[in-house]
Design a protein around this motif. Structure first.
Motif, PDB file in Angstrom:
ATOM      1  N   GLN B 497     -16.971  -5.906   2.664  1.00  0.00           N
ATOM      2  CA  GLN B 497     -18.084  -6.289   3.298  1.00  0.00           C
ATOM      3  C   GLN B 497     -18.690  -7.640   2.823  1.00  0.00           C
ATOM      4  O   GLN B 497     -19.082  -8.347   3.784  1.00  0.00           O
ATOM      5  CB  GLN B 497     -19.281  -5.226   2.840  1.00  0.00           C
ATOM      6  CG  GLN B 497     -20.490  -5.083   3.802  1.00  0.00           C
ATOM      7  CD  GLN B 497     -19.999  -4.687   5.079  1.00  0.00           C
ATOM      8  OE1 GLN B 497     -18.969  -4.031   5.291  1.00  0.00           O
ATOM      9  NE2 GLN B 497     -20.865  -5.208   6.227  1.00  0.00           N
ATOM     10  N   LEU B 504     -19.849 -14.234   8.916  1.00  0.00           N
ATOM     11  CA  LEU B 504     -20.955 -14.148  10.075  1.00  0.00           C
ATOM     12  C   LEU B 504     -22.099 -15.180   9.926  1.00  0.00           C
ATOM     13  O   LEU B 504     -22.504 -15.821  10.777  1.00  0.00           O
ATOM     14  CB  LEU B 504     -21.652 -12.854   9.900  1.00  0.00           C
ATOM     15  CG  LEU B 504     -21.047 -11.472  10.421  1.00  0.00           C
ATOM     16  CD1 LEU B 504     -21.657 -10.200  10.079  1.00  0.00           C
ATOM     17  CD2 LEU B 504     -20.684 -11.636  11.851  1.00  0.00           C
ATOM     18  N   LEU B 530     -27.652 -12.141  18.880  1.00  0.00           N
ATOM     19  CA  LEU B 530     -26.602 -11.013  18.735  1.00  0.00           C
ATOM     20  C   LEU B 530     -25.962 -11.241  17.185  1.00  0.00           C
ATOM     21  O   LEU B 530     -25.867 -10.324  16.630  1.00  0.00           O
ATOM     22  CB  LEU B 530     -25.656 -10.954  19.625  1.00  0.00           C
ATOM     23  CG  LEU B 530     -25.938 -10.237  20.906  1.00  0.00           C
ATOM     24  CD1 LEU B 530     -24.782 -10.421  21.902  1.00  0.00           C
ATOM     25  CD2 LEU B 530     -26.159  -8.780  20.664  1.00  0.00           C
ATOM     26  N   ILE B 531     -25.208 -12.225  17.189  1.00  0.00           N
ATOM     27  CA  ILE B 531     -24.855 -12.659  15.675  1.00  0.00           C
ATOM     28  C   ILE B 531     -25.880 -12.615  14.480  1.00  0.00           C
ATOM     29  O   ILE B 531     -25.494 -11.684  13.536  1.00  0.00           O
ATOM     30  CB  ILE B 531     -24.387 -14.202  15.707  1.00  0.00           C
ATOM     31  CG1 ILE B 531     -22.975 -14.043  16.708  1.00  0.00           C
ATOM     32  CG2 ILE B 531     -23.905 -14.529  14.206  1.00  0.00           C
ATOM     33  CD1 ILE B 531     -22.409 -15.376  17.045  1.00  0.00           C
ATOM     34  N   ARG B 534     -26.169  -8.907  14.156  1.00  0.00           N
ATOM     35  CA  ARG B 534     -25.118  -8.557  13.315  1.00  0.00           C
ATOM     36  C   ARG B 534     -25.044  -8.685  11.765  1.00  0.00           C
ATOM     37  O   ARG B 534     -24.587  -8.018  11.040  1.00  0.00           O
ATOM     38  CB  ARG B 534     -23.665  -9.224  14.029  1.00  0.00           C
ATOM     39  CG  ARG B 534     -22.297  -8.593  13.481  1.00  0.00           C
ATOM     40  CD  ARG B 534     -22.289  -7.041  13.911  1.00  0.00           C
ATOM     41  NE  ARG B 534     -21.140  -6.619  13.265  1.00  0.00           N
ATOM     42  CZ  ARG B 534     -21.024  -5.941  11.965  1.00  0.00           C
ATOM     43  NH1 ARG B 534     -22.354  -5.937  11.126  1.00  0.00           N
ATOM     44  NH2 ARG B 534     -19.960  -5.479  11.546  1.00  0.00           N
ATOM     45  N   THR B 537     -27.283  -6.324   9.808  1.00  0.00           N
ATOM     46  CA  THR B 537     -26.588  -5.207   9.519  1.00  0.00           C
ATOM     47  C   THR B 537     -25.786  -5.258   8.508  1.00  0.00           C
ATOM     48  O   THR B 537     -25.625  -4.302   7.698  1.00  0.00           O
ATOM     49  CB  THR B 537     -26.115  -4.771  11.085  1.00  0.00           C
ATOM     50  OG1 THR B 537     -26.744  -4.965  11.964  1.00  0.00           O
ATOM     51  CG2 THR B 537     -25.498  -3.244  10.920  1.00  0.00           C
ATOM     52  N   ALA B 538     -24.783  -6.262   8.654  1.00  0.00           N
ATOM     53  CA  ALA B 538     -23.879  -6.549   7.700  1.00  0.00           C
ATOM     54  C   ALA B 538     -24.549  -6.591   6.203  1.00  0.00           C
ATOM     55  O   ALA B 538     -24.156  -6.043   5.390  1.00  0.00           O
ATOM     56  CB  ALA B 538     -23.007  -7.851   7.811  1.00  0.00           C
TER      57      ALA B 538
END
Lengths: 431, 897
Positions: B497, B504, B530-531, B534, B537-538
Motif C-alpha cells: 500500500q 498515485l 478521480l485520481i 483514489r 482512499t489509498a
C-alpha cells in the motif's frame, strides 16, 4: 463256614475286603479309603444318600429351536406354524409341542436370554459344556468332570460321571482335561452296562475270590515299606471294580418295572431317561443323556414336531418322578443344546444355526422353580433383557449344586478356576 | 558352555565306533538274549573323557549333601528290574536274572546297562518315550502316526541327538521333496494343526520347561516371571506359520507367511504391545531386513492356489538355533530325561520352571545340564550315566533298621550312626533362624517397596506434568508461528500500500498539470478528480493497514513471550521429573536388592527347613525305635520277675501246706504275694507302654517312608507306562517267547537259510533274520499295546506322567479275555511250565522270579503252597492261573521300584 465256599479258605470276599481296608486304616493309611457302605444303618445311609447333590443334563444335540420349545412367538412372521399353550404357571407359555412338559412348568425355570456368539456346532458345544470359549492350545474339563470332582466323596462306589450315548460304544471319554481320567465320563453306549463288568462264563467266581485274596496279601506286604497314594489308588481300583461288578444291576434298565418302561416310551430316548433316573437314584453324581438329530435346516417343522414330541413325555415323566421320589430337591436338571435356531425361516422351510437369542430349561437343586430369566423381542431376533452367556450358565449350575463357582481346583500345584473368572452366576435364579 | 549356535554338533567324534572287544562280548550276550541290535556300528563311546564322568559328578554332589540322606544301594534283583524297564521297556526274563546274579564282576551293573542299551528293545522303548513326550498321545490328524513313529525310530536307531531331533521336528514341513525329511517328521506341527498358540505353548513346555499358557492373555497371575510379552515373543516365531491345505481331500503342509507380527493386549490391564521374536526373558533376535519386492522365494499365486508359498526369511526357522543353544533348553532336557528315570524332576512339575518353584538342587541340575551338553545330547549315554550313579541305584526302601543302629552309639568317627535328637534340634534351630532371616528380609523388601512406590508415583506424576507442559510448548509455538505469519503478512500488505501512494501522487500531480496545460479538456479535470479520490482512499487504506500491522506485530511479540515462558516451564518440570526419576531409581535399586536378598534367604530357609524336617523325622524314627525296644525289654523284665515270683510263691505255698504254723514262712508268703501283685501291675503298665511305643514306632516308620518318597534324588515308585505294562506282562507270562517263536517260524518258512561255501551260517542272513523276527514280533504285540494305551494312558494333549487307577482298568484285568488267557497253559508259556512243576516250593520260586523278579519269602512260599495243595490236582491249571493273575495285578508288578 465260608471255607466251605472257597477252596482257598477265603472268608466271604466282601468281608475279606473290609478286613483288608480295616488293616490299611489301622496302619495309618488315611481316611480316604473309608466308606463303601460303611454307614451305621440303612435308613441313615438312605437319608444321607438322598441329600447328596447330583446333576442330570439332557443334551439336545444339533441345536434345538427355542421357538418350538421354551420361547414361542405365535402369530408372528418368525413364529412358525405352532401355537403356544398355557402351562401350570399362569402367564408362562410353551410351544404346543411340549404339552406334558407344560404341566411340569411349576417345577421348571427358563432362561430366555442366552447369547453365546458361537454358531458352529463344535464351538457351541464346547462353550455350553465347559463354560469357556474354545481357545487353541487349551483343553478345559467338561461340566460332568468338574461336577464329579467338585462333589466327589470317598463313599462313592459307582463312577461319578456317566454319559449315555444314543449310539453304541463304551469305555472312557477324554473329556476331563487336567482333572484326569478319574473324572472322565464312563460311556454307556445305547444304555448298555459298562465294559467288562460281566464275568466270562469260563471263570469261576471261586477262583477270582482266591486270586484276589492273594493279590491283597501281596499288596499288604508291599505297602508295609513302600506305601504311596498311588499304590493305594491302584489297590483300591480292584475293590471298586468288584463293587461295580457286584452292582452291575445299577446299570440294568430292564430291571425297572414294565409300567415305567411304558410311561417313558419304548424308544431309545425314553429308555435312556429311565436309565438316568435309575442311576441318579443309585447316587451317581453326574448323568448326561443325549437326544440327537435337531440340526434340521430343511423340512424343519416336521422334524422338530417328531423330535420335540419324542422328548416331551419322557422328560416330563422324569421330572415328575424325581419330584415324587424326593430327589429333585437335590438333583439339578438342565436341558441344553449347543445353540438355538434362527427366527428367520429359510427358503427350504427350515431354521439355521442361531446363538444370538435362545433358551434353556432348568429344574431342581438350588433353582427357583417357575422362574423366567430374560426376554427376547417380539420376533425373537434379539435379547432385550438380562443377556447371559455360556460362562454365566456354567457358574449358575455349580452355584445351584452348592459349589462355590469362583473357587479353584489345585492341580499339580497350579490353581485352576472351576469356572471362567470373567463371569458369575445368575444370582436371581438361585434359591 | 555352548559357544555357538550349533558348534558342539559338528564334532567328528559324535559317532565313534564300538571297540571290537566290547562288540564281541556284547554280541555274545545279546545272542543269548535273542536279538542282536540293528545299529551296532553306530553305538557311540559312552562318555567324553575330558571332565569326570557325569555319574561321578552326581555321586560327589550327593556326598556333599544335596540329598540329606545318602541311601542304601538297591539289591541286584531290584537293579535289573528297574534298569530293564527303564532301558528296554519291559521286565527282565528269569534267565537274564539268573545270569546277572551269577555274574561276579565288580562292574557287572555297567555291563548290564550296556547290554540293555544294545538291545533292540532299547530303541523301541526310547522311541516310545520320545513319542509320548512329544505328542502326548494326540489323535492322528494330518500325518499317519505310524509314519511319525517310524521316523522317530529311525532317528533313535541313528542316535540322533535331542537338540537335532527338536530342530528337525520344528523345521519339517511335510513336503515330499528329496531333500526334505520324511513326512512323519512333520507330525509334531501338523497334528497340532500348525496353530501358532498351540505350537508356542508346547514349545515353551516341552523344550523350555515353562507352561506359559496362562500368559497368553495376561501376565501370569500367580507366577511372577511368566510374562505376557514372553509368551508373545515366542509366539512371534510361530505367528506366520499356518496349515496349508487348499484341497481338504489332499494332505496338509506347513507353510509360512512373509509378514505378520505378534500383537497383544492384556485382558487385565488393557496394556497393548507388539512382541519381537525372542526366547522367554531373552533379547529379541536380529532379523534381516527384507525389501518388500523380495519377501517371497515362492510367492502366493492367486491363480494357482495349490502353490505353497515360501517366504525368503522364515521366522520359524530363525527360532531353531537360539532355542537349542539356550541354557533353558539344556536345563529342561536334563530335568525331563532325569525325571524319565527317577520318576520326578529336580524341578517338579517339569513344566513349571520359575523362581517360585526352584530346583531342589541347583548344583545337581547344573551338572546334569552341563553333562548332557558334553554328551552332545546323546540320550542313551545320558541315561547310562544316571543309571550308574548312586542316585539311580539307591534303594527305594528304608535305611538299616533303627533297632540295629540304635545299639551303635554315635562316635567321632561315625557321627551318623544314629542321628541324635541334638543334631535334629540343631537343624531345627538353624531352620528357625533362617525362617526369621527370611521374614526380616521380606520386611526389608516391603519397606523398601513402600519407599519406592510413592517416589515412583511422584516421578510418574511429574512425567505427566512434563508431558502436558511440553504439549503447551507446542501449542504456544504454533500460536507464535501463526502470529509471526500474520504480522509478516500485514507488513507485506502495508508495504504494498505504501508503494502505491507515491505512484498515485505522481499521477495526480501530472494529471493536474495536464489539465492546466491543455485547455478546454473537461475529461482531464474529471480524471484528476478521480485520481484525487483514489489517492484519498489509498491513504485511508494505508492508515488502516498500518494499524493492523502494528497490532499484529504486538500480538507476535506477546506470543513469542508466551512461548519463551512455556518453554522455560516445560524445561523446569522435565528437570524435576528427571530428578524424581533418579531418586525413584535409587529407591528401586534398593528394593530390587532387598528382593534379591529376600529370595536368597527364602531359598536358604526352604532348604534348611527341609533338612530340619528330615533330621527330625529320622531322629524321631530312631527315638521311637529305641523306645519301642526299651519298652519291650521292660515288659520282658517285668514278665520274668512275675514268673520268678509266681514260681517262688508256688513253692512257698507247697511249703506252707507242710509247715502250716510257721509264722515266718507265712509272713514271707504274704510279702511275696504283695510283690507279685505289684509285679502284675508293672506288667500291665509295661504292656500298655509297649503297645503305645510300638504304634508310635509304626507311625514314625511311615513318616520315614513318606520322607523317602519325597526325596527327589531317590528313584520314585513310578507306575509302568501302558507300553511297559503290556510288554512286561507278555514277557513275564512267556507269551512274548511264544510270539517270538511264532514269528521265527513264519519268517523261516518264507526265507529258507541259504547254503554257504564255508558250511557255516551266513552272518548277513542271521542279522536280517533276527531283525525281521523282532519286527514281526512287535507287529504281533501292537494290538495288545494299543489296548493297554487306551486303558492306561492319560487324555490326549495332557502330560502323560500323572498316575491314575480306574475301575475300568481293574475290570479289564478281571474280565477281559486276554490277560486271563495269558495265564492259561499253552505251548511254551510260563503257565505250562508251572503246571508241570510238581514241587510247590519250586513252582513258587519259578513264578515269583518270572513275575516279580525276586525270590519269594518263606511266608509267601507257605501261602502259595497252601493254595496249591488245598485244591484238587485236577484244578492245577486253574490254581496256576489264579496265582499268576494275583501276581500280575499286584502293586509290586504295576510299579517300578
Amino acid at each position: 463256614m465260608s471255607s466251605l465256599l472257597h477252596a482257598c479258605h477265603s472268608a466271604d470276599h466282601l468281608i475279606g475286603r473290609r478286613q483288608f481296608f480295616g488293616a490299611m486304616t489301622r496302619a495309618g493309611a488315611g481316611a480316604a479309603i473309608a466308606g463303601l457302605g460303611s454307614f451305621a444303618s440303612p435308613a441313615m445311609a438312605e437319608a444321607l444318600a438322598k441329600q447328596q447333590k447330583r446333576m442330570l443334563v439332557i443334551r439336545l444335540a444339533g441345536g434345538v429351536s427355542q421357538l418350538e420349545t421354551w420361547d414361542p412367538k405365535p402369530r408372528t412372521t418368525t413364529g412358525g406354524p405352532f401355537r403356544a399353550i398355557p402351562t401350570s404357571v399362569p402367564g408362562i407359555h410353551l410351544s404346543e409341542l411340549l404339552p406334558q412338559t407344560a404341566k411340569q412348568m411349576h417345577r421348571l425355570s427358563l432362561i430366555r436370554s442366552i447369547n453365546t456368539h458361537e454358531d458352529d456346532h463344535g464351538k457351541g458345544h464346547h462353550l455350553m459344556l465347559t463354560g469357556r470359549v474354545q481357545t487353541p492350545g487349551q483343553a478345559w474339563p467338561e461340566l460332568g468332570a468338574v461336577v464329579a470332582k467338585a462333589l466327589d466323596s470317598p463313599d462313592r462306589s459307582l463312577p461319578g460321571h456317566i454319559v449315555i450315548t444314543p449310539g453304541g460304544g463304551g469305555g472312557r471319554n477324554a473329556d476331563s482335561a487336567y482333572l484326569g481320567p478319574k473324572y472322565a465320563s464312563l460311556v454307556l453306549g445305547n444304555g448298555q452296562p459298562p465294559q467288562y463288568t460281566e464275568r466270562p462264563a469260563s471263570l469261576a467266581e471261586n477262583a477270582s475270590v482266591c486270586a484276589n485274596d492273594l493279590r491283597r496279601s501281596l499288596d499288604q506286604r508291599f505297602a508295609l515299606r513302600r506305601r504311596t497314594a498311588e499304590t493305594e489308588a491302584y489297590t483300591q481300583s480292584f475293590e471298586q471294580a468288584r463293587e461295580l461288578m457286584a452292582r452291575r444291576s445299577a446299570f440294568d434298565v430292564t430291571q425297572e418295572p414294565a409300567a415305567d418302561h411304558e410311561r417313558y416310551g419304548s424308544h431309545d430316548f425314553g429308555r435312556h431317561c429311565l436309565l438316568a433316573r435309575r442311576l441318579i437314584e443309585q447316587g451317581v453324581t453326574f448323568v448326561q443323556v443325549t437326544h440327537s438329530n435337531y440340526d434340521t435346516h430343511n423340512e424343519y417343522f416336521n422334524f422338530h414336531f417328531e423330535q420335540v414330541g419324542e422328548f416331551d413325555r419322557p422328560f416330563a415323566t422324569l421330572i415328575d418322578d424325581l419330584a415324587q421320589r424326593g430327589l429333585l430337591d437335590h438333583t439339578l436338571v438342565v436341558v441344553l443344546s449347543e445353540f438355538g435356531r434362527t427366527p428367520h425361516i429359510n427358503h427350504l422351510y427350515g431354521r439355521d444355526h442361531w446363538s444370538k437369542a435362545w433358551s434353556i430349561a432348568l429344574a431342581g437343586a438350588g433353582i427357583q422353580p417357575g422362574a423366567v430369566i430374560g426376554k427376547t423381542n417380539n420376533l425373537g431376533t434379539e435379547v432385550i433383557e438380562r443377556e447371559v452367556d455360556g460362562g454365566h450358565l456354567f457358574h449358575t449350575y455349580l452355584a445351584a449344586l452348592g459349589v462355590k463357582s469362583t473357587s479353584n481346583f489345585t492341580i499339580a500345584g497350579q490353581k485352576l478356576p472351576l469356572a471362567d473368572p470373567a463371569f458369575e452366576p445368575i444370582h436371581e435364579l438361585l434359591m | 558352555m555352548i559357544t555357538s549356535a550349533c558348534g558342539p554338533h559338528q564334532s567328528p567324534s559324535r559317532h565313534r565306533h564300538l571297540h571290537r572287544a566290547a562288540a564281541i562280548q556284547w554280541l555274545a550276550v545279546t545272542i543269548l538274549l535273542w536279538c542282536p541290535p540293528s545299529q551296532a556300528a553306530n553305538r557311540p563311546e559312552s562318555t567324553a573323557p575330558a571332565s569326570p564322568p557325569l555319574r561321578d559328578q552326581i555321586n560327589s554332589l550327593l556326598a556333599r549333601g544335596v540329598a540329606t540322606m545318602p541311601p542304601e544301594k538297591c539289591d541286584d534283583e531290584t537293579f535289573i528290574r528297574r534298569s530293564s524297564l527303564d532301558f528296554r521297556g519291559l521286565t527282565p526274563s528269569a534267565s537274564e536274572i539268573h545270569s546277572f546274579l551269577a555274574d561276579s564282576r565288580p562292574d557287572k551293573r555297567v555291563h548290564l546297562v550296556d547290554t540293555f542299551i544294545a538291545d533292540p528293545h532299547h530303541e523301541r522303548h526310547l522311541a516310545t518315550v520320545l513319542d509320548v513326550m512329544l505328542m502326548e498321545r494326540r489323535p492322528e490328524k494330518h500325518v499317519k502316526t505310524a509314519e511319525w513313529k517310524a521316523w522317530l525310530r529311525q532317528k533313535v536307531a541313528n542316535r540322533t541327538p535331542w537338540d537335532q531331533l527338536v530342530q528337525q521336528i520344528l523345521s519339517a514341513e511335510g513336503t515330499e521333496n528329496a531333500d526334505a525329511p520324511p513326512r512323519g517328521a512333520a507330525r509334531w506341527i501338523l497334528d497340532r494343526e500348525a496353530e501358532p498358540n498351540t505350537l508356542t505353548r508346547d514349545t515353551a513346555r516341552l523344550f523350555l520347561g515353562m507352561d506359559l499358557a496362562c500368559a497368553q492373555c495376561h501376565d501370569h497371575p500367580r507366577i511372577a516371571d511368566y510374562w505376557q510379552r514372553d509368551y508373545h515373543g515366542l509366539l512371534a516365531f510361530f505367528t506366520r506359520t499356518f496349515l496349508f491345505q487348499p484341497d481338504p481331500a489332499k494332505p496338509a503342509f506347513v507353510a509360512e507367511r512373509a509378514e505378520g507380527e505378534a500383537t497383544f493386549t492384556s485382558v487385565f490391564t488393557q496394556v497393548a504391545g507388539q512382541a519381537r521374536p525372542s526366547l522367554p526373558q531373552g533379547k529379541p533376535i536380529d532379523e534381516p531386513t527384507v525389501a518388500t519386492a523380495n519377501l517371497w522365494s515362492v510367492p502366493p499365486d492367486e491363480k494357482n492356489p495349490s502353490t505353497r508359498p515360501v517366504p525368503t526369511h522364515s521366522r520359524k526357522k530363525a527360532l531353531l538355533n537360539p532355542l537349542t543353544s539356550s541354557r533353558d533348553f539344556a536345563v529342561n532336557a536334563a530335568n525331563r530325561f532325569w525325571a524319565a528315570l527317577l520318576g520326578r524332576g529336580i524341578i517338579d512339575p517339569v513344566d513349571l520352571r520359575h523362581s517360585a518353584n526352584p530346583p531342589a538342587a541347583d548344583a545337581l541340575l547344573d551338572a546334569l545340564a552341563d553333562g548332557l551338553v558334553t554328551l552332545q545330547y546323546n540320550l542313551s549315554a545320558f541315561w547310562r550315566e544316571i543309571a550308574l550313579s548312586q542316585a539311580y541305584q539307591a534303594s527305594y526302601d528304608l535305611p538299616p533298621s533303627p533297632a540295629t543302629s540304635a545299639a551303635t552309639p554315635n562316635t567321632d568317627e561315625n557321627p551318623n550312626a544314629a542321628p541324635s535328637a541334638a543334631a535334629a534340634a540343631a537343624a531345627t534351630a538353624a531352620a528357625t533362624a533362617a525362617t526369621e532371616a527370611e521374614r526380616t528380609a521380606r520386611d526389608a523388601e516391603s519397606k523398601a517397596r513402600e519407599v519406592w512406590e510413592p517416589l515412583q508415583l511422584t516421578a510418574q506424576k511429574l512425567d505427566a506434568e512434563a508431558s502436558a507442559a511440553t504439549k503447551a510448548v507446542t501449542e504456544a509455538r504454533n500460536l507464535a508461528e501463526a502470529a509471526a505469519a500474520a504480522a509478516a503478512q500485514a507488513a507485506r500488505d502495508l508495504a504494498a500500500q505504501t508503494a502505491l501512494i507515491p505512484v498515485l501522487e505522481a499521477a495526480a500531480r501530472q494529471c493536474a498539470e495536464a489539465a492546466q496545460t491543455v485547455l478546454d479538456a473537461p475529461e482531464l479535470n474529471e480524471a484528476s478528480t478521480l485520481i484525487q479520490a483514489r489517492l484519498a482512499t489509498a491513504r485511508q487504506e494505508h492508515e488502516t493497514l498500518a494499524g493492523t500491522a502494528a497490532s499484529q506485530e504486538a500480538e507476535h511479540t506477546a506470543k513469542t513471550t508466551a512461548l519463551a515462558a512455556a518453554t522455560e516451564k516445560a524445561a523446569a518440570i522435565t528437570r524435576q521429573a528427571a530428578a524424581a526419576h533418579t531418586v525413584a531409581q535409587t529407591a528401586w535399586e534398593t528394593t530390587a536388592s532387598a528382593a534379591e536378598t529376600a529370595r536368597t534367604t527364602r531359598d536358604n530357609a526352604r532348604r534348611l527347613n527341609r533338612d530340619a524336617a528330615r533330621a527330625n523325622t529320622m531322629a524321631a524314627w530312631h527315638t521311637a525305635a529305641r523306645q519301642e525296644k526299651a519298652a519291650a525289654s521292660r515288659l520282658q523284665t517285668a514278665e520274668i520277675t512275675a514268673r520268678t515270683l509266681a514260681s517262688t510263691t508256688a513253692s512257698l505255698e507247697t511249703a506252707t501246706t507242710s509247715l502250716p504254723n510257721d509264722k515266718e514262712l507265712a509272713a514271707v508268703l504274704t510279702r511275696l504275694k504283695t510283690r507279685q501283685s505289684a509285679a502284675n501291675t508293672t506288667i500291665e503298665i509295661s504292656r500298655t507302654e509297649a503297645t503305645t511305643a510300638s504304634s508310635a514306632a509304626t507311625t514314625a516308620t511311615e513318616s520315614m517312608v513318606s520322607s523317602l518318597a519325597d526325596s527327589f534324588a531317590i528313584a520314585r515308585l513310578t507306575p509302568l507306562t501302558p507300553e511297559q505294562l503290556c510288554w512286561s506282562i507278555l514277557q513275564a507270562t512267556g507269551t512274548l517267547d511264544q510270539l517270538h517263536t511264532q514269528s521265527a517260524r513264519e519268517w523261516d518258512e518264507k526265507n529258507p537259510a541259504p547254503a554257504t561255501e564255508t558250511n557255516g551260517p551266513d552272518p548277513t542272513h542271521i542279522t536280517t533274520r533276527t531283525q525281521a523276527i523282532h519286527t514281526l514280533t512287535e507287529e504281533k504285540v501292537r494290538p495288545h499295546e494299543e489296548q493297554f494305551v487306551r486303558l492306561f494312558s492319560n487324555g490326549p494333549g495332557s502330560p502323560q506322567t500323572d498316575f491314575f487307577a480306574t475301575s475300568d482298568q481293574a475290570l479289564y484285568f478281571e474280565n477281559a479275555g486276554s490277560v486271563r488267557l495269558w495265564t492259561m497253559p499253552s505251548s511254551g508259556n510260563l503257565a505250562e511250565k508251572l503246571v508241570s512243576t510238581t514241587e510247590p516250593a519250586t513252582l513258587t520260586a519259578t513264578l515269583w522270579l518270572a513275575l516279580l523278579n525276586r525270590p519269594p519269602s518263606q511266608e509267601e512260599i507257605g501261602q502259595a503252597t497252601h493254595l496249591i495243595t488245598s485244591r484238587p490236582a485236577g484244578e492245577k491249571a486253574a490254581v496256576v492261573s489264579d496265582l499268576m493273575w494275583a501276581l500280575l495285578t499286584s502293586a509290586e508288578f504295576r510299579f517300578k521300584h
